[in-house]
Write an enzyme that holds these catalytic residues in place. Sequence first.
Site, PDB file in Angstrom:
ATOM      1  N   ASP A 102       0.897  -3.195  12.037  1.00 54.79           N
ATOM      2  CA  ASP A 102       1.310  -3.616  10.690  1.00 54.79           C
ATOM      3  C   ASP A 102       1.676  -5.104  10.711  1.00 54.79           C
ATOM      4  OD1 ASP A 102       3.051  -4.235   8.422  1.00 54.79           O
ATOM      5  OD2 ASP A 102       2.908  -2.098   7.983  1.00 54.79           O
ATOM      6  N   ASP A 112       5.193  -6.163   9.259  1.00 53.62           N
ATOM      7  CA  ASP A 112       6.295  -5.789  10.154  1.00 53.62           C
ATOM      8  C   ASP A 112       6.341  -6.699  11.380  1.00 53.62           C
ATOM      9  OD1 ASP A 112       7.183  -3.802   8.511  1.00 53.62           O
ATOM     10  OD2 ASP A 112       6.176  -2.177   9.586  1.00 53.62           O
ATOM     11  N   THR A 122      -1.279   7.434  -0.641  1.00 55.09           N
ATOM     12  CA  THR A 122      -2.576   7.287  -1.327  1.00 55.09           C
ATOM     13  C   THR A 122      -3.383   6.107  -0.795  1.00 55.09           C
ATOM     14  OG1 THR A 122      -1.677   5.789  -2.983  1.00 55.09           O
ATOM     15  CG2 THR A 122      -1.515   8.154  -3.457  1.00 55.09           C
ATOM     16  N   ARG A 138       0.851  -1.188   0.000  1.00 53.20           N
ATOM     17  CA  ARG A 138       0.000   0.000   0.000  1.00 53.20           C
ATOM     18  C   ARG A 138       0.880   1.229   0.000  1.00 53.20           C
ATOM     19  NH1 ARG A 138      -4.558   0.436   4.420  1.00 53.20           N
ATOM     20  NH2 ARG A 138      -2.747   0.759   5.721  1.00 53.20           N
TER      21      ARG A 138
HETATM   22  C1  PRP Z   1      -0.899  -4.910   4.435  1.00 50.23           C
HETATM   23  C2  PRP Z   1      -1.696  -6.192   4.552  1.00 50.23           C
HETATM   24  C3  PRP Z   1      -2.574  -6.144   3.335  1.00 50.23           C
HETATM   25  C4  PRP Z   1      -2.832  -4.664   3.160  1.00 50.23           C
HETATM   26  C5  PRP Z   1      -4.202  -4.372   3.672  1.00 50.23           C
HETATM   27  O1  PRP Z   1       0.147  -5.062   3.558  1.00 50.23           O
HETATM   28  O2  PRP Z   1      -0.916  -7.343   4.644  1.00 50.23           O
HETATM   29  O3  PRP Z   1      -1.962  -6.676   2.171  1.00 50.23           O
HETATM   30  O4  PRP Z   1      -1.870  -3.970   3.969  1.00 50.23           O
HETATM   31  O5  PRP Z   1      -4.545  -3.055   3.448  1.00 50.23           O
HETATM   32  P1  PRP Z   1      -5.661  -2.615   2.405  1.00 50.23           P
HETATM   33  O6  PRP Z   1      -6.834  -3.512   2.650  1.00 50.23           O
HETATM   34  O7  PRP Z   1      -5.935  -1.190   2.780  1.00 50.23           O
HETATM   35  O8  PRP Z   1      -5.102  -2.742   1.034  1.00 50.23           O
HETATM   36  P2  PRP Z   1       1.216  -3.879   3.298  1.00 50.23           P
HETATM   37  O9  PRP Z   1       0.773  -2.997   2.191  1.00 50.23           O
HETATM   38  O10 PRP Z   1       1.514  -3.199   4.613  1.00 50.23           O
HETATM   39  O11 PRP Z   1       2.461  -4.663   2.763  1.00 50.23           O
HETATM   40  P3  PRP Z   1       3.379  -5.743   3.512  1.00 50.23           P
HETATM   41  O12 PRP Z   1       2.555  -7.003   3.691  1.00 50.23           O
HETATM   42  O13 PRP Z   1       4.495  -5.942   2.547  1.00 50.23           O
HETATM   43  O14 PRP Z   1       3.820  -5.163   4.830  1.00 50.23           O
HETATM   44  N1  URA Z   2      -2.203  -3.342   6.952  1.00 49.17           N
HETATM   45  C1  URA Z   2      -1.787  -3.792   8.161  1.00 49.17           C
HETATM   46  O1  URA Z   2      -0.824  -4.556   8.253  1.00 49.17           O
HETATM   47  N2  URA Z   2      -2.448  -3.374   9.245  1.00 49.17           N
HETATM   48  C2  URA Z   2      -3.512  -2.551   9.175  1.00 49.17           C
HETATM   49  O2  URA Z   2      -4.103  -2.216  10.234  1.00 49.17           O
HETATM   50  C3  URA Z   2      -3.916  -2.098   7.905  1.00 49.17           C
HETATM   51  C4  URA Z   2      -3.255  -2.528   6.811  1.00 49.17           C
END
Ligand code: PRP
Ligand code: URA
Length: 208
Positions: free
Chosen positions: A199, A202, A107, A103
């Site tokens: 997160d 993370d 945005t 994400r």
């Molecule tokens: C997180 C999570 C989802 C997304 C959810 O991933 O694992 O994929 O955010 O958010 P959304 O419903 O608003 O799209 P992130 O983008 O943080 O990437 P990562 O798994 O690499 O940390």
């Molecule tokens: N992605 C995450 O990992 N946590 C949240 O709360 C939202 C998006």
Amino acid sequence: MGKLIVMDHPLIMHKVAIMRSKDTSVKDFRELVNEIALLMGYEATKDLQLTETEVETPLMKTKGFVVEKQVALVPILRAGLGMVDALMSLIPAAKVGHIGLYRDHETLQPVEYYCKLPTDIEKRQVLVLDPMLATGGSSVAAIEFIKRRGARKIKLVCIIAAPEGVRAVQEAHPDVDIYVAALDEKLNEHGYILPGLGDAGDRLFGTL
Ligand code: PRP
Ligand code: URA
């Protein structure tokens, strides 16, 4: 409209509570994601098709049922990776595709950086795996990619969901059922789920 299945099993609820705690270590968090995915996998695979077969016990022949090769797991990178081992242990013959999305912090829109899916995905029951369903942008985009490759039977399995994300997926993909372990209250102004767990990527990989 796709169904929303909230899995309020006592063991799942217990494990989600521990996962949420800010004091839970990376190691414990990873184990909990795995255990919850295993329990959710039981429910999400309940309608897999069975084929009748004959089995010979030490005493006699009998009828048995087997699950044919019919599943594809598609984790959304990174955090979805934490759910793959559990589902693979339930369905060792499953094929695994990967979709890389993150994400954009400004945005909140999903940005694709990787996509590799099984070539016969159109024949398979696809389980899209991601612990978090927040705005729904990532899941909606991932399901779009998978449908473009011909997949017809898709379920989304998430551990924690916000109502906003559930609505987004149901509107964009009314044919997709959504399995969640917990339906939370809302998103904050940064698109994080409240109360959520922070997160997920993370916390799984120790990149806090
Ligand atoms: C997180 C999570 C989802 C997304 C959810 O991933 O694992 O994929 O955010 O958010 P959304 O419903 O608003 O799209 P992130 O983008 O943080 O990437 P990562 O798994 O690499 O940390
Ligand atoms: N992605 C995450 O990992 N946590 C949240 O709360 C939202 C998006």
